[in-house]
Design a protein around this motif. Structure first.
Motif, PDB file in Angstrom:
ATOM      1  N   GLY A  39      -2.899  20.030   3.654  1.00 26.69           N
ATOM      2  CA  GLY A  39      -3.105  18.687   3.119  1.00 26.69           C
ATOM      3  C   GLY A  39      -4.592  18.414   3.053  1.00 26.69           C
ATOM      4  N   ARG A  40      -5.021  17.749   1.993  1.00 22.86           N
ATOM      5  CA  ARG A  40      -6.445  17.427   1.854  1.00 22.86           C
ATOM      6  C   ARG A  40      -6.611  15.956   1.491  1.00 22.86           C
ATOM      7  N   MET A  73      -0.165  14.329   4.203  1.00 22.67           N
ATOM      8  CA  MET A  73       0.177  15.118   3.018  1.00 22.67           C
ATOM      9  C   MET A  73       0.669  16.512   3.390  1.00 22.67           C
ATOM     10  N   GLY A  74       0.029  17.133   4.380  1.00 23.22           N
ATOM     11  CA  GLY A  74       0.441  18.463   4.825  1.00 23.22           C
ATOM     12  C   GLY A  74       1.857  18.469   5.360  1.00 23.22           C
ATOM     13  N   ILE A  75       2.209  17.449   6.149  1.00 28.51           N
ATOM     14  CA  ILE A  75       3.563  17.342   6.697  1.00 28.51           C
ATOM     15  C   ILE A  75       4.574  17.143   5.577  1.00 28.51           C
ATOM     16  N   THR A 107       1.382  13.102  -3.693  1.00 31.02           N
ATOM     17  CA  THR A 107       0.260  13.011  -4.619  1.00 31.02           C
ATOM     18  C   THR A 107      -1.057  13.172  -3.866  1.00 31.02           C
ATOM     19  N   ARG A 108      -1.894  14.104  -4.316  1.00 35.28           N
ATOM     20  CA  ARG A 108      -3.217  14.305  -3.723  1.00 35.28           C
ATOM     21  C   ARG A 108      -4.110  13.177  -4.189  1.00 35.28           C
ATOM     22  N   ASP A 109      -4.738  12.467  -3.253  1.00 29.59           N
ATOM     23  CA  ASP A 109      -5.638  11.375  -3.605  1.00 29.59           C
ATOM     24  C   ASP A 109      -7.004  11.972  -3.941  1.00 29.59           C
TER      25      ASP A 109
END
Length: 129
Positions: free
Chosen positions: A9-10, A80-82, A104-106
């Protein structure tokens, strides 16, 4: 589910590597319990949100390595990773997580400083005389 699922997750400058396996609901962040790592309640809720969304709060153990950024960016990277790891466990979770906006990646991050300026957009103080 086989042994463990991993996902990344980023958010902003933070990168979280998430390793999820069957368990009792323990979440470990950088070798600390997540409530000790994130003392602020809002950030704890961010980390728990994917599990609350799919109603699986006590069925997975999560080990997270997170680096870069600040506390908020790190908590949202873990979130996000979870969510991504849960999608690997079961595709049935995907619509619920997507509806909450967890897939969704912010893309927002700090704008770079420009030359001839004090910050990204702020000019130096103007002196008429």
């Amino acid at each position: 589910m086989e042994k463990q699922k991993n996902a990344v997750g980023r958010r902003k400058e933070a990168v979280a590597r998430v390793y999820m396996s069957k368990g009792t609901g323990n979440i470990t962040v950088n070798d600390k319990e997540y409530k000790a790592y994130f003392p602020i309640m809002y950030l704890q809720n961010q980390v728990e949100l994917p599990f609350k969304t799919v109603e699986q709060t006590a069925s997975f153990d999560v080990v997270v390595n997170v680096q870069g950024g600040g506390p908020k960016g790190q908590a949202e990277a873990i979130k996000m990773g979870i969510a991504r790891a849960l999608c690997q466990v079961s595709e049935d979770y995907r619509p619920m997580l997507k509806k909450q906006g967890l897939m969704t990646r912010d893309p927002r991050s700090v704008e770079r400083k420009k030359f001839g300026k004090a910050k990204a957009r702020r000019s130096f103080q103007f002196s008429k005389r």
